[in-house]
Scaffold this active site. Structure first.
Site, mmCIF file in Angstrom:
data_model
loop_
_atom_site.group_PDB
_atom_site.id
_atom_site.type_symbol
_atom_site.label_atom_id
_atom_site.label_comp_id
_atom_site.label_asym_id
_atom_site.label_seq_id
_atom_site.Cartn_x
_atom_site.Cartn_y
_atom_site.Cartn_z
ATOM 1 N N ILE A 21 0.759 -1.163 -0.100
ATOM 2 C CA ILE A 21 -0.082 -0.036 -0.207
ATOM 3 C C ILE A 21 0.924 1.221 0.078
ATOM 4 O O ILE A 21 0.572 2.193 -0.799
ATOM 5 C CB ILE A 21 -0.920 -0.172 1.304
ATOM 6 C CG1 ILE A 21 -1.893 -1.063 0.955
ATOM 7 C CG2 ILE A 21 -1.514 1.324 1.512
ATOM 8 C CD1 ILE A 21 -3.172 -1.226 1.976
ATOM 9 N N VAL A 66 11.850 0.810 12.890
ATOM 10 C CA VAL A 66 11.159 1.776 13.749
ATOM 11 C C VAL A 66 11.457 1.418 15.288
ATOM 12 O O VAL A 66 11.204 2.302 16.232
ATOM 13 C CB VAL A 66 9.677 2.029 13.640
ATOM 14 C CG1 VAL A 66 9.409 2.860 12.538
ATOM 15 C CG2 VAL A 66 8.833 0.720 13.887
ATOM 16 N N TYR A 156 -8.548 -11.955 12.097
ATOM 17 C CA TYR A 156 -7.704 -10.646 12.367
ATOM 18 C C TYR A 156 -7.109 -10.698 13.723
ATOM 19 O O TYR A 156 -6.044 -9.779 14.019
ATOM 20 C CB TYR A 156 -8.637 -9.568 12.036
ATOM 21 C CG TYR A 156 -7.665 -8.268 11.695
ATOM 22 C CD1 TYR A 156 -6.907 -8.177 10.494
ATOM 23 C CD2 TYR A 156 -8.079 -7.150 12.277
ATOM 24 C CE1 TYR A 156 -5.977 -7.303 10.461
ATOM 25 C CE2 TYR A 156 -7.196 -5.957 11.859
ATOM 26 C CZ TYR A 156 -6.313 -5.836 11.033
ATOM 27 O OH TYR A 156 -5.647 -4.817 10.543
ATOM 28 N N LYS A 163 -5.335 -1.984 15.867
ATOM 29 C CA LYS A 163 -5.699 -0.909 14.958
ATOM 30 C C LYS A 163 -6.616 -0.030 15.697
ATOM 31 O O LYS A 163 -6.718 1.320 15.328
ATOM 32 C CB LYS A 163 -6.437 -1.608 13.756
ATOM 33 C CG LYS A 163 -5.251 -2.430 12.800
ATOM 34 C CD LYS A 163 -4.527 -1.356 12.229
ATOM 35 C CE LYS A 163 -3.548 -1.924 11.260
ATOM 36 N NZ LYS A 163 -2.548 -0.998 10.427
ATOM 37 N N VAL A 192 -6.534 -6.118 0.860
ATOM 38 C CA VAL A 192 -5.784 -6.104 -0.410
ATOM 39 C C VAL A 192 -4.675 -7.165 -0.126
ATOM 40 O O VAL A 192 -3.965 -7.014 1.039
ATOM 41 C CB VAL A 192 -4.993 -4.681 -0.600
ATOM 42 C CG1 VAL A 192 -4.028 -4.552 -1.592
ATOM 43 C CG2 VAL A 192 -5.903 -3.579 -0.694
ATOM 44 N N MET A 193 -4.149 -7.723 -0.949
ATOM 45 C CA MET A 193 -3.253 -8.581 -1.300
ATOM 46 C C MET A 193 -1.706 -8.268 -1.098
ATOM 47 O O MET A 193 -1.083 -8.040 -1.856
ATOM 48 C CB MET A 193 -3.226 -10.043 -2.079
ATOM 49 C CG MET A 193 -2.404 -11.095 -1.969
ATOM 50 S SD MET A 193 -2.355 -11.690 -0.484
ATOM 51 C CE MET A 193 -3.776 -13.173 -0.813
#
Length: 255
Positions: A21, A66, A156, A163, A192-193
């Site tokens: 993405i 990070v 999930y 999230k 989205v894959m």
């Protein structure tokens, strides 16, 4: 071609490969005139994104984990040295240990929960803190969420609560940074894959079900996310902040 982001400086965190993405967003920002700073996590990731770098021609390209001491800070030091300012910050980073992602939320380990929260949520807060002094003329901060933050999505797991915390952080950051004309949004794409999504059990079935249930009866792709992100960074969205912006063919409207 009109370039509404011409001259803007944009940081994109989290590009891993051509299916990311983050790549779709970076490509859209570039097409609309933005100058790019791009990070990659490891030397192996650098190899994966080499063809994309040739296309995007970032002014700053730097490795950043990070969780590495001082690495995120070094990215902003490079941006300051190159441009002296930042207009757009895009956070497209998420991680949870496999055992915790694949298991029940009630069984999540303290260590796994803490790691997922640090990488997927707190790193966005850190990014915002580092971006603030460079956004002297205001700016836009974006992070990537998912509908599992709002409703239970099978498989999930721990990323749902993480999230949800990320989306709550967006609202608080929008309120705190608003007086400096810094706008903050969560973009919530449909499935989205991507490489990260490939770790979710039965993801192929989720894609099929999403396409069947979404009002538009189709899936989205990384370019759809990029177009939405570019809009949120433009003057056309200058009075928008603190939102979760769905790019999912309307899937979030379904019960």
């Amino acid at each position: 071609m009109e370039q509404p982001l011409k001259g803007k400086v944009a940081l994109v965190l989290g590009m891993a490969n051509e299916n990311s993405i983050a790549y779709g967003v970076a490509r859209a920002l570039k097409a609309q005139g933005a100058e790019l700073a791009i990070t990659y996590q490891t030397d192996r990731t650098r190899d994966f994104i080499a063809p994309l770098i040739d296309e995007l021609q970032p002014g700053v390209l730097v490795k950043c984990n990070v969780q590495g001491a001082g690495e995120l800070e070094a990215v902003f030091a490079d941006i300051n040295a190159k441009w002296g300012r930042l207009d757009i910050g895009v956070h497209s980073i998420a991680f949870a240990p496999k055992d915790d992602l694949h298991g029940r939320v009630v069984d999540t380990s303290a260590e796994g929960f803490s790691l997922a929260m640090d990488i997927s949520c707190h790193s966005f807060i850190r990014m915002a803190r580092l971006a603030e002094p460079l956004m002297t003329q205001g700016g836009t901060l974006l992070t990537m969420s998912y509908y599992g933050a709002e409703k239970v999505v099978p498989n999930y797991g721990v990323m749902g609560p993480v999230k949800a915390a990320l989306e709550a952080s967006v609202r608080y950051l929008a309120n705190e940074l608003g007086p400096r004309k810094i706008r903050v949004h969560a973009v919530s794409p449909g499935p989205v894959m991507t490489r990260a999504a490939s770790g979710i059990p039965a993801f192929d079935a989720l894609l099929e079900e999403s396409a069947a249930q979404a009002p538009l009866r189709e899936l989205i792709d990384i370019d759809d996310v990029g177009a939405a992100a570019a809009f949120l960074c433009s003057d056309g969205a200058k009075r928008l902040t603190g939102t979760t912006f769905y790019v999912d063919s309307g899937l979030h409207t379904r019960a």
